[in-house]
Every structure is written in C-alpha cells, then in structure tokens.
Scaffold this active site. Structure first.
Site, mmCIF file in Angstrom:
data_model
loop_
_atom_site.group_PDB
_atom_site.id
_atom_site.type_symbol
_atom_site.label_atom_id
_atom_site.label_comp_id
_atom_site.label_asym_id
_atom_site.label_seq_id
_atom_site.Cartn_x
_atom_site.Cartn_y
_atom_site.Cartn_z
ATOM 1 N N HIS A 312 0.859 -1.184 0.000
ATOM 2 C CA HIS A 312 0.000 0.000 0.000
ATOM 3 C C HIS A 312 0.890 1.228 0.000
ATOM 4 O O HIS A 312 1.949 1.222 0.614
ATOM 5 C CB HIS A 312 -0.891 -0.002 1.253
ATOM 6 C CG HIS A 312 -2.046 0.922 1.140
ATOM 7 N ND1 HIS A 312 -1.951 2.253 1.447
ATOM 8 C CD2 HIS A 312 -3.316 0.712 0.726
ATOM 9 C CE1 HIS A 312 -3.123 2.818 1.233
ATOM 10 N NE2 HIS A 312 -3.977 1.912 0.791
ATOM 11 N N ASP A 370 -7.933 -5.663 0.271
ATOM 12 C CA ASP A 370 -8.418 -6.525 -0.810
ATOM 13 C C ASP A 370 -7.987 -7.973 -0.680
ATOM 14 O O ASP A 370 -8.463 -8.824 -1.417
ATOM 15 C CB ASP A 370 -7.923 -5.982 -2.162
ATOM 16 C CG ASP A 370 -8.626 -4.702 -2.516
ATOM 17 O OD1 ASP A 370 -9.821 -4.603 -2.211
ATOM 18 O OD2 ASP A 370 -7.983 -3.801 -3.070
HETATM 19 N N1 ACO Z 1 4.140 -7.401 -4.808
HETATM 20 C C1 ACO Z 1 5.467 -7.379 -4.979
HETATM 21 N N2 ACO Z 1 6.224 -6.269 -4.798
HETATM 22 C C2 ACO Z 1 5.611 -5.146 -4.422
HETATM 23 C C3 ACO Z 1 4.218 -5.110 -4.209
HETATM 24 C C4 ACO Z 1 3.473 -6.286 -4.404
HETATM 25 N N3 ACO Z 1 2.154 -6.316 -4.214
HETATM 26 N N4 ACO Z 1 3.860 -3.861 -3.839
HETATM 27 C C5 ACO Z 1 4.987 -3.137 -3.837
HETATM 28 N N5 ACO Z 1 6.042 -3.916 -4.166
HETATM 29 C C6 ACO Z 1 7.458 -3.526 -4.214
HETATM 30 C C7 ACO Z 1 7.731 -2.566 -5.356
HETATM 31 O O1 ACO Z 1 8.078 -3.259 -6.539
HETATM 32 C C8 ACO Z 1 8.876 -1.762 -4.792
HETATM 33 O O2 ACO Z 1 10.041 -2.555 -4.864
HETATM 34 P P1 ACO Z 1 11.500 -1.865 -5.109
HETATM 35 O O3 ACO Z 1 11.717 -0.952 -3.927
HETATM 36 O O4 ACO Z 1 12.459 -3.001 -5.181
HETATM 37 O O5 ACO Z 1 11.385 -1.105 -6.397
HETATM 38 C C9 ACO Z 1 8.541 -1.656 -3.301
HETATM 39 O O6 ACO Z 1 7.725 -2.795 -3.015
HETATM 40 C C10 ACO Z 1 7.818 -0.376 -2.936
HETATM 41 O O7 ACO Z 1 6.604 -0.319 -3.632
HETATM 42 P P2 ACO Z 1 6.101 0.943 -4.416
HETATM 43 O O8 ACO Z 1 6.114 0.603 -5.866
HETATM 44 O O9 ACO Z 1 6.808 2.175 -3.988
HETATM 45 O O10 ACO Z 1 4.630 1.026 -3.900
HETATM 46 P P3 ACO Z 1 3.551 2.038 -4.455
HETATM 47 O O11 ACO Z 1 3.178 2.909 -3.332
HETATM 48 O O12 ACO Z 1 3.988 2.721 -5.688
HETATM 49 O O13 ACO Z 1 2.373 1.050 -4.853
HETATM 50 C C11 ACO Z 1 0.543 -0.406 -4.632
HETATM 51 C C12 ACO Z 1 1.386 0.679 -3.957
HETATM 52 C C13 ACO Z 1 0.079 0.073 -6.009
HETATM 53 C C14 ACO Z 1 -0.669 -0.687 -3.783
HETATM 54 C C15 ACO Z 1 1.414 -1.680 -4.779
HETATM 55 O O14 ACO Z 1 1.807 -2.129 -3.503
HETATM 56 C C16 ACO Z 1 0.684 -2.792 -5.532
HETATM 57 O O15 ACO Z 1 0.693 -2.787 -6.754
HETATM 58 N N6 ACO Z 1 0.061 -3.757 -4.809
HETATM 59 C C17 ACO Z 1 -0.693 -4.807 -5.445
HETATM 60 C C18 ACO Z 1 -2.042 -4.290 -5.897
HETATM 61 C C19 ACO Z 1 -2.967 -4.050 -4.738
HETATM 62 O O16 ACO Z 1 -3.143 -4.899 -3.863
HETATM 63 N N7 ACO Z 1 -3.623 -2.889 -4.765
HETATM 64 C C20 ACO Z 1 -4.624 -2.535 -3.761
HETATM 65 C C21 ACO Z 1 -4.178 -1.352 -2.999
HETATM 66 S S1 ACO Z 1 -5.296 -1.019 -1.695
HETATM 67 C C22 ACO Z 1 -6.622 -0.322 -2.464
HETATM 68 O O17 ACO Z 1 -6.566 0.316 -3.463
HETATM 69 C C23 ACO Z 1 -7.869 -0.580 -1.823
#
Ligand code: ACO
Length: 436
Positions: A312, A370
């Site tokens: 998140h 979720d």
């Molecule tokens: N699986 C694997 N790796 C992940 C995930 C994940 N679900 N989420 C983040 N990461 C990694 C990123 O690749 C990044 O790695 P790095 O530092 O090596 O580059 C690190 O964790 C930090 O993540 P960010 O990309 O900075 O997170 P951001 O804030 O941009 O994205 C998001 C948040 C979109 C929710 C992301 O975690 C994601 O795509 N999760 C899966 C989709 C999801 O469950 N969305 C629901 C969100 S809650 C809602 O809307 C109700």
C-alpha cells in the site's frame, strides 16, 4: 473548509541560486507537518516535482486520517475497528458526509431520505439494452453514473447547498440499484426493484439475489457482513480515485460526472481492481505447493508479477481493514457452513510465507483490504467481476463527502499541476517533402 484549519507551526527555508524563500510549515490535528510551497514559483521561479504525489498533501480535509506506520484509520476521529464493530453503513455515511454520528432522529431522517431515492429514472433502465452481455459491470457503472447527470438536472448546480445534498442522497441511494442491475443484466435475470422497507445492505443483497418468482429475504449474518464490507471501503483519504473525484470536481463539473470519473479510476488493478485480481491470482497459483515458485516470480523484477492484495502506498504496517476483513471472512464461511475453502487455505499460507520473506519484510509489504474481501464476496455468491463494483458502491459515500468538502472550501481553485518538459525545443515546421 475543515472546522479546524491547519495552523502554521514553523517555517522552512529553501535556497536556490542567490534567492531564498521562507515557506510556512503547516500542521493539522494529527499527522505529518507540511511545507506550504505555494509561494515558491513566485519567490524562486521553480516548481516542486513529485510525479506520483508521494510527498504531496493536495488539500486540507477533516474526514479521514491514516497513520500508515501504525496501521491506524480514523473517520472523523473514530477508529475503523469501532465503526466496523458497532456502527452501520448508513451511520458511517452520515458521519462522513455531515461530520458527526447521527442522533436517533437524524439517523431516521437520513435513512428515509436515502431509501426514498433508491429507484432509478425508468428511462435509465434502457441503458442496459445497449451493453453487450459480457460487458464488465464497472463499464456499466461508469456509464450509468455519468448518465445520471442527464436525468437529474435539478441537482447539478454545485453552488446550491440543497442541490449538493440531494445529489449526495441520490448517488448513495442509487448505487446499490445500479450495481445489482449490472449483475442482473450479465446473468439475464429480471431486474429487481429496490425495497425501501429493507436496510441499505439488505436491499442490495435482495436486488442482487432475488427473482420475481419467489420470496427472498437476505440472510441476516450475510447482511451484517455486507454492511461491514461497505463500512470498510467507505472512505480512505486522498487515494487515486478520491483525488480523481476532487480534480474533476475542482473544475465545477457536476457530481455525477465526478463520481463516474472516480469509478473509472478505481477500476485499475493497482487500486480497487485488486480484489478481483487477488482471486484470479489465487486461482492461478492453484495449490499451496506452488506458492514458493510464485513468490520467486513476484520477487523477480523482470516478471512484472505482483502479490495482489499486498502493499500500500500509505500503510507500511497491517492495513487495519485487512484484519477486520479476515475476521469477517471466518464469520461468513462459518455461517455458510463452508468448512474447507481451498482459496482461504491458500491465502493464509501465502500470507504466512510472504510475511516471513525478507523481500516483503524489507519493503514493509502487508496484506491490504483486498486480500480477504474477494474470498468473502465469492463465498457470498458474487462473481469476481462484481467485486470492484461493490467497492465502488461503498466508496461513493467517501467520494461524495470529499467532493462536498472541497466545493464548500472557499479556497478551492481548479487543480492544475505543472510538468518538467522534456520534449523538443522550439523548432520550425518542416514541409513534408523535406522530412527525413
Ligand atoms: N508485490 C510485490 N512487490 C511489491 C508489491 C506487491 N504487491 N507492492 C509493492 N512492491 C514492491 C515494489 O516493486 C517496490 O520494490 P522496489 O523498492 O524493489 O522497487 C517496493 O515494493 C515499494 O513499492 P512501491 O512501488 O513504492 O509502492 P507504491 O506505493 O507505488 O504502490 C501499490 C502501492 C500500487 C498498492 C502496490 O503495492 C501494488 O501494486 N500492490 C498490489 C495491488 C494491490 O493490492 N492494490 C490494492 C491497494 S489497496 C486499495 O486500493 C484498496
């Protein structure tokens, strides 16, 4: 305007070249202080650069507070676990919209106000004839909610307080009807008209599950679970879809158009579409024995595979909604007599492995709301394509509350970010025969 506008608690100095700007630092009731950079273009002739708004507060708001490090979510000061346990969706809707939990007479008035707006203009029904049967229900929600502006022109004057209130009632009241009808259209069953003698969640389950040939009374335990799911999704501060609603609303466009924009933004798998994606992912993993190889894929940056329902932008700890969702999941499966749900076993094992894996621990990736909601909704009989529409139905109250707060803020201006331009410098037009 927020009842307690932010106060200046200090200054920050930014020096660039031979000029300096002294910038106010603002504090709200809770949360991180913010440097007010509005003057820097005038003072220093520079913009701030924050492409995905990770370090930007876009507004003052008194509705929802999140502490992502501590896993705290408050609506108007009330913790989400207390609201989920003790309150109802319509009470929470009143709280978000008007700032306070309703008294008994206020709740009665609000409930009857909402429940008297549940029908759609009969002509709107004909919109469904134009959709393909296999259209995603989110496509139907986007279009039908946008089209509401054509049917309710008496509540689109954003300068009129009463019209703003009526449009809020209409949106909250009609979303269950639109969402249930999207499902009915997909399945080819007759549309069921709303029942105003039922509660909000109960009426939604009725329109979703009933057919005209039989009596149908939604199960009270499932009704309570649905009400709780709606509470857990009701609002979440300045997320992508809420920011979309606010940006659209800042132009003065009508509330139905703004909420249609919010629905479009919610649809994506990084946001509301994640609940659908979680189930798809669990189905693809298929069995506990495949989890290690799936986790390896997730950790491989070239694979583009994410652990859906994890991570998140704001929570760097457990999403407090995920814990309540997990509890609700057990209640629903218990009520339905489902003792052995392979998807739940898979989700629990996946969560356990991920929470102990260095990749996820280092990045502070925890289950979000979720991760469990899809399993509950599936057990309740909803097809996966309905998961995100149910999120949209719940979030409508948050969107409309945030929109109303913004419109009523006298400092509101059209939202208009700038950019770092990286294209070609100015050049002269080249006639076609001289282009190489
Ligand atoms: N699986 C694997 N790796 C992940 C995930 C994940 N679900 N989420 C983040 N990461 C990694 C990123 O690749 C990044 O790695 P790095 O530092 O090596 O580059 C690190 O964790 C930090 O993540 P960010 O990309 O900075 O997170 P951001 O804030 O941009 O994205 C998001 C948040 C979109 C929710 C992301 O975690 C994601 O795509 N999760 C899966 C989709 C999801 O469950 N969305 C629901 C969100 S809650 C809602 O809307 C109700």
């Amino acid at each position: 305007m927020a009842p307690n506008p932010s106060t200046q608690v200090g200054t920050a100095t930014l020096t660039y070249g031979d000029k300096s700007a002294t910038l106010p630092v603002l504090a709200g009731t809770l949360g991180t202080d913010c440097v007010d950079v509005r003057k820097i273009q005038g003072d220093l002739n520079v913009f701030t650069f924050d492409p995905s708004y990770g370090a930007t507060a876009s507004c003052e708001s008194a509705i929802t507070y999140i502490d992502g490090d501590e896993g705290v979510l408050l609506h108007r000061g009330y913790p989400i676990d207390q609201l989920a346990e003790k309150s109802t969706f319509l009470e929470v809707a009143h709280l978000l919209l008007f700032g306070e939990l309703p008294t008994a007479p206020q709740l009665e008035k609000f409930t009857s106000g909402v429940m008297r707006h549940t029908m759609l203009h009969e002509q709107i029904r004909r919109f469904w004839d134009g959709f393909r049967r296999d259209a995603h229900p989110m496509a139907m929600l986007c279009s039908v909610v946008g089209a509401m502006s054509a049917f309710y022109p008496d509540s689109i004057n954003t300068h009129d307080e009463r019209q703003r209130e009526i449009s809020a009632y209409r949106l909250i009241a009609k979303m269950p009807t639109i969402t249930a009808w999207a499902h009915k259209y997909t399945t080819g069953q007759p549309f069921m008209y709303p029942r105003n003698d039922m509660g909000y969640a109960e009426n939604f389950l009725y329109m979703f599950g009933a057919v005209p040939t039989e009596d149908y009374k939604p199960n009270p335990v499932l009704t309570r679970a649905m009400d709780r799911i709606l509470i857990l999704h009701a609002d979440h501060e300045q997320n992508a879809s809420t920011s979309t609603v606010r940006l659209a609303g800042s132009t003065g466009t009508n509330p139905f158009a703004c909420i249609a924009a919010g629905i479009a933004s919610l649809w994506g798998p990084a946001h509301g579409g994640a609940n659908e994606a979680v189930l798809k992912m669990l189905g693809e993993i298929g069995s506990v024995k495949n989890i290690p190889s799936f986790i390896e894929q997730v950790k491989d940056k070239n694979s583009n595979v994410k652990l859906m329902g994890f991570g998140h932008r704001v929570y760097k700890n457990f999403d407090p909604r995920a814990k309540i969702m997990q509890k609700t999941c057990y209640e629903v499966l218990g009520e339905l007599g489902i003792k052995d749900e392979p998807l739940l076993d898979l989700a629990i094992e996946l969560e356990k492995i991920a929470l102990n894996d260095e990749y996820f621990v280092k990045r502070k990736l925890y289950p979000n709301v979720d991760f469990y909601s899809g399993i509950i909704l599936k057990a309740m009989g909803f097809p996966t394509s309905m998961f995100t529409p149910i999120f949209a139905l719940a979030r409508t109250v948050g969107w409309i509350s945030q929109w109303k707060e913004m419109i009523e803020d006298p400092t509101n201006r059209i939202g208009r970010p700038r950019q770092i331009y990286t294209g070609a410098a100015a050049r002269d037009y080249t006639p076609i025969d001289q282009r190489g």
